[in-house]
Motif scaffolding. Sequence first.
Motif, PDB file in Angstrom:
ATOM      1  N   LEU A  66       0.829  -1.208   0.000  1.00  0.00           N
ATOM      2  CA  LEU A  66       0.000   0.000   0.000  1.00  0.00           C
ATOM      3  C   LEU A  66       0.864   1.259   0.000  1.00  0.00           C
ATOM      4  O   LEU A  66       0.549   2.242  -0.686  1.00  0.00           O
ATOM      5  CB  LEU A  66      -0.936   0.003   1.217  1.00  0.00           C
ATOM      6  CG  LEU A  66      -1.919   1.174   1.223  1.00  0.00           C
ATOM      7  CD1 LEU A  66      -2.904   1.074   0.060  1.00  0.00           C
ATOM      8  CD2 LEU A  66      -2.666   1.263   2.546  1.00  0.00           C
ATOM      9  N   ALA A  67       1.968   1.225   0.742  1.00  0.00           N
ATOM     10  CA  ALA A  67       2.845   2.407   0.824  1.00  0.00           C
ATOM     11  C   ALA A  67       3.389   2.781  -0.558  1.00  0.00           C
ATOM     12  O   ALA A  67       3.587   3.957  -0.852  1.00  0.00           O
ATOM     13  CB  ALA A  67       3.994   2.147   1.797  1.00  0.00           C
ATOM     14  N   ARG A  68       3.592   1.782  -1.412  1.00  0.00           N
ATOM     15  CA  ARG A  68       4.068   2.080  -2.775  1.00  0.00           C
ATOM     16  C   ARG A  68       3.027   2.845  -3.575  1.00  0.00           C
ATOM     17  O   ARG A  68       3.365   3.697  -4.393  1.00  0.00           O
ATOM     18  CB  ARG A  68       4.426   0.784  -3.507  1.00  0.00           C
ATOM     19  CG  ARG A  68       5.693   0.156  -2.976  1.00  0.00           C
ATOM     20  CD  ARG A  68       5.899  -1.227  -3.552  1.00  0.00           C
ATOM     21  NE  ARG A  68       7.105  -1.827  -2.995  1.00  0.00           N
ATOM     22  CZ  ARG A  68       7.419  -3.103  -3.125  1.00  0.00           C
ATOM     23  NH1 ARG A  68       6.616  -3.923  -3.802  1.00  0.00           N
ATOM     24  NH2 ARG A  68       8.522  -3.587  -2.588  1.00  0.00           N
ATOM     25  N   LEU A  69       1.768   2.553  -3.343  1.00  0.00           N
ATOM     26  CA  LEU A  69       0.710   3.293  -4.036  1.00  0.00           C
ATOM     27  C   LEU A  69       0.725   4.767  -3.606  1.00  0.00           C
ATOM     28  O   LEU A  69       0.653   5.668  -4.438  1.00  0.00           O
ATOM     29  CB  LEU A  69      -0.667   2.661  -3.752  1.00  0.00           C
ATOM     30  CG  LEU A  69      -1.867   3.415  -4.337  1.00  0.00           C
ATOM     31  CD1 LEU A  69      -1.810   3.488  -5.868  1.00  0.00           C
ATOM     32  CD2 LEU A  69      -3.188   2.768  -3.887  1.00  0.00           C
ATOM     33  N   TYR A  70       0.848   4.994  -2.299  1.00  0.00           N
ATOM     34  CA  TYR A  70       0.918   6.370  -1.787  1.00  0.00           C
ATOM     35  C   TYR A  70       2.121   7.096  -2.406  1.00  0.00           C
ATOM     36  O   TYR A  70       2.023   8.245  -2.855  1.00  0.00           O
ATOM     37  CB  TYR A  70       1.044   6.327  -0.269  1.00  0.00           C
ATOM     38  CG  TYR A  70       0.976   7.670   0.433  1.00  0.00           C
ATOM     39  CD1 TYR A  70      -0.244   8.241   0.776  1.00  0.00           C
ATOM     40  CD2 TYR A  70       2.149   8.353   0.791  1.00  0.00           C
ATOM     41  CE1 TYR A  70      -0.308   9.456   1.447  1.00  0.00           C
ATOM     42  CE2 TYR A  70       2.091   9.565   1.465  1.00  0.00           C
ATOM     43  CZ  TYR A  70       0.863  10.116   1.791  1.00  0.00           C
ATOM     44  OH  TYR A  70       0.807  11.315   2.464  1.00  0.00           O
ATOM     45  N   TRP A  71       3.234   6.421  -2.411  1.00  0.00           N
ATOM     46  CA  TRP A  71       4.479   7.006  -2.913  1.00  0.00           C
ATOM     47  C   TRP A  71       4.337   7.438  -4.370  1.00  0.00           C
ATOM     48  O   TRP A  71       4.664   8.569  -4.744  1.00  0.00           O
ATOM     49  CB  TRP A  71       5.606   5.970  -2.786  1.00  0.00           C
ATOM     50  CG  TRP A  71       6.957   6.549  -3.028  1.00  0.00           C
ATOM     51  CD1 TRP A  71       7.673   6.525  -4.199  1.00  0.00           C
ATOM     52  CD2 TRP A  71       7.755   7.260  -2.077  1.00  0.00           C
ATOM     53  NE1 TRP A  71       8.873   7.161  -4.034  1.00  0.00           N
ATOM     54  CE2 TRP A  71       8.949   7.621  -2.743  1.00  0.00           C
ATOM     55  CE3 TRP A  71       7.575   7.615  -0.730  1.00  0.00           C
ATOM     56  CZ2 TRP A  71       9.968   8.332  -2.108  1.00  0.00           C
ATOM     57  CZ3 TRP A  71       8.597   8.312  -0.099  1.00  0.00           C
ATOM     58  CH2 TRP A  71       9.771   8.665  -0.790  1.00  0.00           C
ATOM     59  N   TYR A  72       3.836   6.542  -5.196  1.00  0.00           N
ATOM     60  CA  TYR A  72       3.774   6.811  -6.638  1.00  0.00           C
ATOM     61  C   TYR A  72       2.551   7.643  -7.058  1.00  0.00           C
ATOM     62  O   TYR A  72       2.372   7.938  -8.233  1.00  0.00           O
ATOM     63  CB  TYR A  72       3.824   5.497  -7.424  1.00  0.00           C
ATOM     64  CG  TYR A  72       5.228   4.920  -7.525  1.00  0.00           C
ATOM     65  CD1 TYR A  72       6.258   5.648  -8.125  1.00  0.00           C
ATOM     66  CD2 TYR A  72       5.526   3.652  -7.033  1.00  0.00           C
ATOM     67  CE1 TYR A  72       7.534   5.133  -8.237  1.00  0.00           C
ATOM     68  CE2 TYR A  72       6.809   3.115  -7.135  1.00  0.00           C
ATOM     69  CZ  TYR A  72       7.815   3.867  -7.739  1.00  0.00           C
ATOM     70  OH  TYR A  72       9.095   3.348  -7.852  1.00  0.00           O
ATOM     71  N   THR A  73       1.694   7.992  -6.089  1.00  0.00           N
ATOM     72  CA  THR A  73       0.569   8.891  -6.406  1.00  0.00           C
ATOM     73  C   THR A  73       0.716  10.186  -5.608  1.00  0.00           C
ATOM     74  O   THR A  73       1.191  11.187  -6.136  1.00  0.00           O
ATOM     75  CB  THR A  73      -0.794   8.223  -6.097  1.00  0.00           C
ATOM     76  OG1 THR A  73      -0.841   7.807  -4.726  1.00  0.00           O
ATOM     77  CG2 THR A  73      -1.040   7.040  -7.016  1.00  0.00           C
ATOM     78  N   ILE A  74       0.368  10.145  -4.337  1.00  0.00           N
ATOM     79  CA  ILE A  74       0.344  11.338  -3.491  1.00  0.00           C
ATOM     80  C   ILE A  74       1.704  12.032  -3.413  1.00  0.00           C
ATOM     81  O   ILE A  74       1.786  13.251  -3.360  1.00  0.00           O
ATOM     82  CB  ILE A  74      -0.170  10.966  -2.079  1.00  0.00           C
ATOM     83  CG1 ILE A  74      -1.642  10.530  -2.148  1.00  0.00           C
ATOM     84  CG2 ILE A  74      -0.015  12.115  -1.102  1.00  0.00           C
ATOM     85  CD1 ILE A  74      -2.559  11.550  -2.815  1.00  0.00           C
ATOM     86  N   GLU A  75       2.773  11.266  -3.416  1.00  0.00           N
ATOM     87  CA  GLU A  75       4.094  11.908  -3.349  1.00  0.00           C
ATOM     88  C   GLU A  75       4.705  12.216  -4.713  1.00  0.00           C
ATOM     89  O   GLU A  75       5.261  13.283  -4.902  1.00  0.00           O
ATOM     90  CB  GLU A  75       5.072  11.052  -2.525  1.00  0.00           C
ATOM     91  CG  GLU A  75       4.718  10.896  -1.049  1.00  0.00           C
ATOM     92  CD  GLU A  75       4.789  12.201  -0.238  1.00  0.00           C
ATOM     93  OE1 GLU A  75       5.247  13.238  -0.771  1.00  0.00           O
ATOM     94  OE2 GLU A  75       4.370  12.182   0.931  1.00  0.00           O
ATOM     95  N   PHE A  76       4.614  11.273  -5.668  1.00  0.00           N
ATOM     96  CA  PHE A  76       5.347  11.455  -6.923  1.00  0.00           C
ATOM     97  C   PHE A  76       4.490  11.253  -8.176  1.00  0.00           C
ATOM     98  O   PHE A  76       5.004  10.916  -9.239  1.00  0.00           O
ATOM     99  CB  PHE A  76       6.608  10.570  -6.931  1.00  0.00           C
ATOM    100  CG  PHE A  76       7.602  11.020  -5.896  1.00  0.00           C
ATOM    101  CD1 PHE A  76       8.408  12.122  -6.144  1.00  0.00           C
ATOM    102  CD2 PHE A  76       7.679  10.404  -4.652  1.00  0.00           C
ATOM    103  CE1 PHE A  76       9.292  12.595  -5.177  1.00  0.00           C
ATOM    104  CE2 PHE A  76       8.556  10.873  -3.674  1.00  0.00           C
ATOM    105  CZ  PHE A  76       9.362  11.967  -3.936  1.00  0.00           C
ATOM    106  N   GLY A  77       3.191  11.509  -8.046  1.00  0.00           N
ATOM    107  CA  GLY A  77       2.295  11.260  -9.157  1.00  0.00           C
ATOM    108  C   GLY A  77       2.287  12.342 -10.241  1.00  0.00           C
ATOM    109  O   GLY A  77       2.444  13.520  -9.965  1.00  0.00           O
ATOM    110  N   LEU A  78       2.066  11.862 -11.489  1.00  0.00           N
ATOM    111  CA  LEU A  78       1.826  12.736 -12.639  1.00  0.00           C
ATOM    112  C   LEU A  78       0.435  12.422 -13.172  1.00  0.00           C
ATOM    113  O   LEU A  78      -0.075  11.325 -13.002  1.00  0.00           O
ATOM    114  CB  LEU A  78       2.838  12.471 -13.756  1.00  0.00           C
ATOM    115  CG  LEU A  78       4.331  12.644 -13.459  1.00  0.00           C
ATOM    116  CD1 LEU A  78       5.148  12.341 -14.728  1.00  0.00           C
ATOM    117  CD2 LEU A  78       4.642  14.057 -12.957  1.00  0.00           C
TER     118      LEU A  78
END
Length: 293
Positions: free
Chosen positions: A171-183
């Motif tokens: 789940l943390a990877r989803l947060y990382w690649y969206t909320i933190e580093f999403g395009l």
Amino acid sequence: MKTTAAADKHGLAAGERPASADWTIDQGWARYTPAEHATWQTLFERQTRLLPGRACDEFVQGMQDLPIGAERIPDFRALSDVLLQRTGWQVVAVPGLVPDEVFFEHLANRRFPAGNFIRRPEQLDYLEEPDVFHDVFGHVPMLMNPAIADFIQAYGQGGLRAQRLGHLQHLARLYWYTIEFGLLQQRGELRLYGAGIASSYAETRFCLDEASPNRIGLTLERVMRTRYRIDDFQETYFVVRDLDALLEFTRIDFAPLYERVQQLPELQPGDVLADDVVFTRGSGRYHALKSAS
Ligand code: HBI
Ligand code: FE
């Protein structure tokens, strides 16, 4: 040297215990020094020049509608007054990173924990803990958006569940690649919405302007399998159609997905798969040069 808790400082000294169980503290707004407000101003002005044409419309609109300006570090109470009305969120002060359960519990209740300290002038471009510039400039504008507001709350609820299921790293990877580093896609271009990008001068340029990184369509399974870098620019940025695509994820039961992902090989940050939707196949040059040196 012995470190002691000082009332005129922001943040906790190493090993110091939080005063309250939920780790919240007073922001201590009146204690910010002119030098700390000046650091905010430097970061704010540099970033504000760079974001037009790069940040998504929702970010720009959120920033415009909030009491966030160049001159002073924002007061969390004034931010919360506006946010509460718009999406039911509040900003609460914490001394830095808080334990996962504490973080999730806040998000599940629409409270965004923001670091109250600001980086030192010699750390303008990189620091490990989320400070007030990352949390307020990067995250808070997006909390004005109803889809993001619901997605982050669901992440808090899902975080508690993922912990119980033993799948927090997925789940943390989803947060990382969206909320933190999403395009995301907007009018035929790529724009940023992730806070880790929006609060970083160098990564804002890297993720959109450089030939090095991959830019790949986001699917849940793909990001949950993919390791990420915490110490440098990302090798791959994941692209969503729009912010409502994130809202759609909140209606899916992740438990069966976790089981599936568990059976598949983990992917490295720079991997590109045959069935990826590739917006840009990166040259990989930036990270290749780094690991060669
Ligand atoms: N605490 N203050 C703060 N901010 C974060 O972004 C944060 C945290 N604690 C844990 C955490 N993030 C992540 O490790 C979880 O999202 C998994
Ligand atoms: Fe963050």
